[in-house]
Design a protein around this motif. Structure first.
Motif, PDB file in Angstrom:
ATOM      1  N   LYS A  27       0.815  -1.221   0.000  1.00  0.00           N
ATOM      2  CA  LYS A  27       0.000   0.000   0.000  1.00  0.00           C
ATOM      3  C   LYS A  27       0.849   1.272   0.000  1.00  0.00           C
ATOM      4  N   ALA A  28       2.135   1.129   0.305  1.00  0.00           N
ATOM      5  CA  ALA A  28       2.990   2.303   0.493  1.00  0.00           C
ATOM      6  C   ALA A  28       3.440   2.904  -0.829  1.00  0.00           C
ATOM      7  N   ILE A  29       3.897   4.139  -0.742  1.00  0.00           N
ATOM      8  CA  ILE A  29       4.442   4.839  -1.903  1.00  0.00           C
ATOM      9  C   ILE A  29       5.638   5.659  -1.442  1.00  0.00           C
ATOM     10  N   THR A  30       6.654   5.714  -2.261  1.00  0.00           N
ATOM     11  CA  THR A  30       7.826   6.553  -1.993  1.00  0.00           C
ATOM     12  C   THR A  30       8.220   7.244  -3.283  1.00  0.00           C
ATOM     13  N   ALA A  31       9.175   8.160  -3.177  1.00  0.00           N
ATOM     14  CA  ALA A  31       9.762   8.754  -4.375  1.00  0.00           C
ATOM     15  C   ALA A  31      10.530   7.663  -5.114  1.00  0.00           C
ATOM     16  N   PRO A  32      10.819   7.848  -6.398  1.00  0.00           N
ATOM     17  CA  PRO A  32      11.537   6.813  -7.159  1.00  0.00           C
ATOM     18  C   PRO A  32      12.859   6.370  -6.539  1.00  0.00           C
ATOM     19  N   ASP A  33      13.523   7.256  -5.779  1.00  0.00           N
ATOM     20  CA  ASP A  33      14.795   6.880  -5.164  1.00  0.00           C
ATOM     21  C   ASP A  33      14.634   6.230  -3.798  1.00  0.00           C
ATOM     22  N   GLY A  34      13.387   5.978  -3.388  1.00  0.00           N
ATOM     23  CA  GLY A  34      13.134   5.309  -2.119  1.00  0.00           C
ATOM     24  C   GLY A  34      12.960   6.239  -0.940  1.00  0.00           C
ATOM     25  N   THR A  35      13.186   7.520  -1.125  1.00  0.00           N
ATOM     26  CA  THR A  35      12.988   8.487  -0.051  1.00  0.00           C
ATOM     27  C   THR A  35      11.496   8.823   0.065  1.00  0.00           C
ATOM     28  N   PRO A  36      11.083   9.421   1.181  1.00  0.00           N
ATOM     29  CA  PRO A  36       9.668   9.775   1.321  1.00  0.00           C
ATOM     30  C   PRO A  36       9.193  10.669   0.176  1.00  0.00           C
ATOM     31  N   LEU A  37       7.962  10.445  -0.226  1.00  0.00           N
ATOM     32  CA  LEU A  37       7.376  11.244  -1.291  1.00  0.00           C
ATOM     33  C   LEU A  37       6.815  12.528  -0.688  1.00  0.00           C
ATOM     34  N   ARG A  38       7.517  13.626  -0.897  1.00  0.00           N
ATOM     35  CA  ARG A  38       7.116  14.914  -0.318  1.00  0.00           C
ATOM     36  C   ARG A  38       6.648  15.851  -1.421  1.00  0.00           C
ATOM     37  N   THR A  39       5.521  16.494  -1.160  1.00  0.00           N
ATOM     38  CA  THR A  39       4.960  17.430  -2.128  1.00  0.00           C
ATOM     39  C   THR A  39       4.775  18.788  -1.464  1.00  0.00           C
ATOM     40  N   THR A  40       4.587  19.796  -2.272  1.00  0.00           N
ATOM     41  CA  THR A  40       4.420  21.155  -1.744  1.00  0.00           C
ATOM     42  C   THR A  40       3.041  21.364  -1.143  1.00  0.00           C
ATOM     43  N   LYS A  41       2.023  20.962  -1.844  1.00  0.00           N
ATOM     44  CA  LYS A  41       0.656  21.233  -1.420  1.00  0.00           C
ATOM     45  C   LYS A  41       0.051  20.122  -0.556  1.00  0.00           C
ATOM     46  N   TYR A  42       0.549  18.905  -0.666  1.00  0.00           N
ATOM     47  CA  TYR A  42      -0.069  17.782   0.035  1.00  0.00           C
ATOM     48  C   TYR A  42       0.840  17.153   1.095  1.00  0.00           C
ATOM     49  N   GLY A  43       1.987  17.788   1.312  1.00  0.00           N
ATOM     50  CA  GLY A  43       2.895  17.275   2.320  1.00  0.00           C
ATOM     51  C   GLY A  43       3.465  15.925   1.941  1.00  0.00           C
ATOM     52  N   GLN A  44       3.828  15.134   2.951  1.00  0.00           N
ATOM     53  CA  GLN A  44       4.379  13.795   2.693  1.00  0.00           C
ATOM     54  C   GLN A  44       3.248  12.824   2.425  1.00  0.00           C
ATOM     55  N   ILE A  45       3.378  12.076   1.355  1.00  0.00           N
ATOM     56  CA  ILE A  45       2.370  11.087   0.968  1.00  0.00           C
ATOM     57  C   ILE A  45       2.948   9.697   1.213  1.00  0.00           C
ATOM     58  N   ASP A  46       2.238   8.890   1.998  1.00  0.00           N
ATOM     59  CA  ASP A  46       2.767   7.586   2.406  1.00  0.00           C
ATOM     60  C   ASP A  46       2.097   6.388   1.747  1.00  0.00           C
ATOM     61  N   THR A  47       0.887   6.569   1.236  1.00  0.00           N
ATOM     62  CA  THR A  47       0.188   5.426   0.652  1.00  0.00           C
ATOM     63  C   THR A  47      -0.166   5.691  -0.806  1.00  0.00           C
ATOM     64  N   GLU A  48      -0.263   4.601  -1.559  1.00  0.00           N
ATOM     65  CA  GLU A  48      -0.614   4.730  -2.977  1.00  0.00           C
ATOM     66  C   GLU A  48      -2.033   5.259  -3.135  1.00  0.00           C
ATOM     67  N   PHE A  49      -2.928   4.860  -2.258  1.00  0.00           N
ATOM     68  CA  PHE A  49      -4.296   5.355  -2.338  1.00  0.00           C
ATOM     69  C   PHE A  49      -4.327   6.878  -2.243  1.00  0.00           C
ATOM     70  N   THR A  50      -3.599   7.422  -1.261  1.00  0.00           N
ATOM     71  CA  THR A  50      -3.551   8.874  -1.089  1.00  0.00           C
ATOM     72  C   THR A  50      -2.869   9.533  -2.274  1.00  0.00           C
ATOM     73  N   ALA A  51      -1.830   8.878  -2.799  1.00  0.00           N
ATOM     74  CA  ALA A  51      -1.112   9.442  -3.941  1.00  0.00           C
ATOM     75  C   ALA A  51      -2.034   9.575  -5.144  1.00  0.00           C
ATOM     76  N   ARG A  52      -2.789   8.550  -5.430  1.00  0.00           N
ATOM     77  CA  ARG A  52      -3.705   8.596  -6.575  1.00  0.00           C
ATOM     78  C   ARG A  52      -4.785   9.661  -6.369  1.00  0.00           C
ATOM     79  N   ARG A  53      -5.303   9.742  -5.169  1.00  0.00           N
ATOM     80  CA  ARG A  53      -6.338  10.741  -4.878  1.00  0.00           C
ATOM     81  C   ARG A  53      -5.777  12.160  -5.011  1.00  0.00           C
ATOM     82  N   ASN A  54      -4.569  12.362  -4.469  1.00  0.00           N
ATOM     83  CA  ASN A  54      -3.980  13.702  -4.533  1.00  0.00           C
ATOM     84  C   ASN A  54      -3.554  14.081  -5.941  1.00  0.00           C
ATOM     85  N   TYR A  55      -3.161  13.089  -6.729  1.00  0.00           N
ATOM     86  CA  TYR A  55      -2.822  13.362  -8.133  1.00  0.00           C
ATOM     87  C   TYR A  55      -4.043  13.934  -8.856  1.00  0.00           C
TER      88      TYR A  55
END
Length: 271
Positions: A176-204
């Motif tokens: 269920k998790a999601i990270t940046a391509p290099d394995g570091t946490p996926l951090r965005t400007t408007k949505y903060g750190q995104i930890d799950t694929e579900f949240t990533a798809r919704r925020n996209y």
């Protein structure tokens, strides 16, 4: 789980089932003893109606015991047919030893064991190697001295089951998790750190939909915010593509309907 054909089952599979039946049988016997004692007490007090209410439960306990004994019989027969196989038991106290048999003369009637069914049928050398300093010198007199000086790597079936459950939970979490391509946490400007694929798809979907709304309202005024939402969408898309080994164009096309749905549901009527 029940074994249909003991002749094709492994020693470990057979002993796992025998251990399960032994536990179930023990619980039923304990229940039966308690019910019989209560039944006698009620009869002595003249409370025959209450005593009668216990009789179906007594019969159920008896039936469970009989079923366990019946199920165990062909498994024990298979053990005898094969001439037996190696078994190991771990004493359940701090520093407890691993024994070839619970009838070892160093043990007592009150000694509690964990049946190491995962080692049933294994070579005795392997068992001793895993047991290390926990190997009983009475049961394994030929164990090399260097082995007896090693820490024990023996685990009970319960510990192994807990580890397996923990690994399954970790696997499910990773799925269920999601990270940046290099394995570091996926951090965005408007949505903060995104930890799950579900949240990533919704925020996209939200990022592109909201950017579209801002562009409709006043593209010049909201230029910076529009750019930030588009950049967040780009970061999310790259993370999803890396996780699934797909191209960004492929995923962009897949997510396009969700973006449009988000737009229609959340922002199309905004002014």
């Amino acid at each position: 789980m029940p074994i249909d054909d003991p002749t094709t089952a492994t020693p470990s599979d057979i002993d796992v089932e025998l251990a399960r039946l032994d536990i179930e049988n023990g619980k039923a016997e304990s229940t039966l003893r308690g019910l019989r004692k209560r039944h006698r007490s009620l009869l002595e007090d003249g409370m025959t109606e209450y005593a009668a209410e216990l009789e179906p439960r007594i019969e159920q306990a008896r039936q469970t015991i009989a079923e366990c004994e019946t199920a165990a019989r062909p498994l024990e027969a298979e053990f005898e047919r094969r001439g037996g196989w190696t078994r190991a038991w771990l004493v359940l106290n701090t520093g407890g030893h691993v024994h070839r048999t619970p009838q070892c003369r160093t043990c007592f009637a009150t000694t509690q064991f964990a049946w190491l069914t995962q080692l049933s049928g294994h070579d005795e050398t392997e068992i001793v190697d895993l047991a290390g300093k926990a190997a009983c010198t009475e049961c394994y007199p030929s164990a090399p001295v260097e082995v007896r000086n090693r820490p024990s790597r023996i685990k009970t079936p319960e510990q192994l089951a807990r580890e397996a459950e923990k690994a399954e939970r970790a696997k499910a979490k990773a799925a269920k998790a999601i990270t940046a391509p290099d394995g570091t946490p996926l951090r965005t400007t408007k949505y903060g750190q995104i930890d799950t694929e579900f949240t990533a798809r919704r925020n996209y979907a939200d990022a592109l939909s909201y950017a579209r709304h801002l562009a409709r309202v006043n593209v010049a005024y909201h230029r910076d915010s529009i750019a930030e939402h588009h950049e967040d969408a780009r970061l999310i898309l790259a993370a999803l593509a890396a996780k699934h080994g797909r191209t960004e164009d492929d995923l962009r096309a897949e997510l396009a309907p969700k973006v449009e749905s988000r737009w229609n549901r959340e922002y199309s009527n905004w002014r």
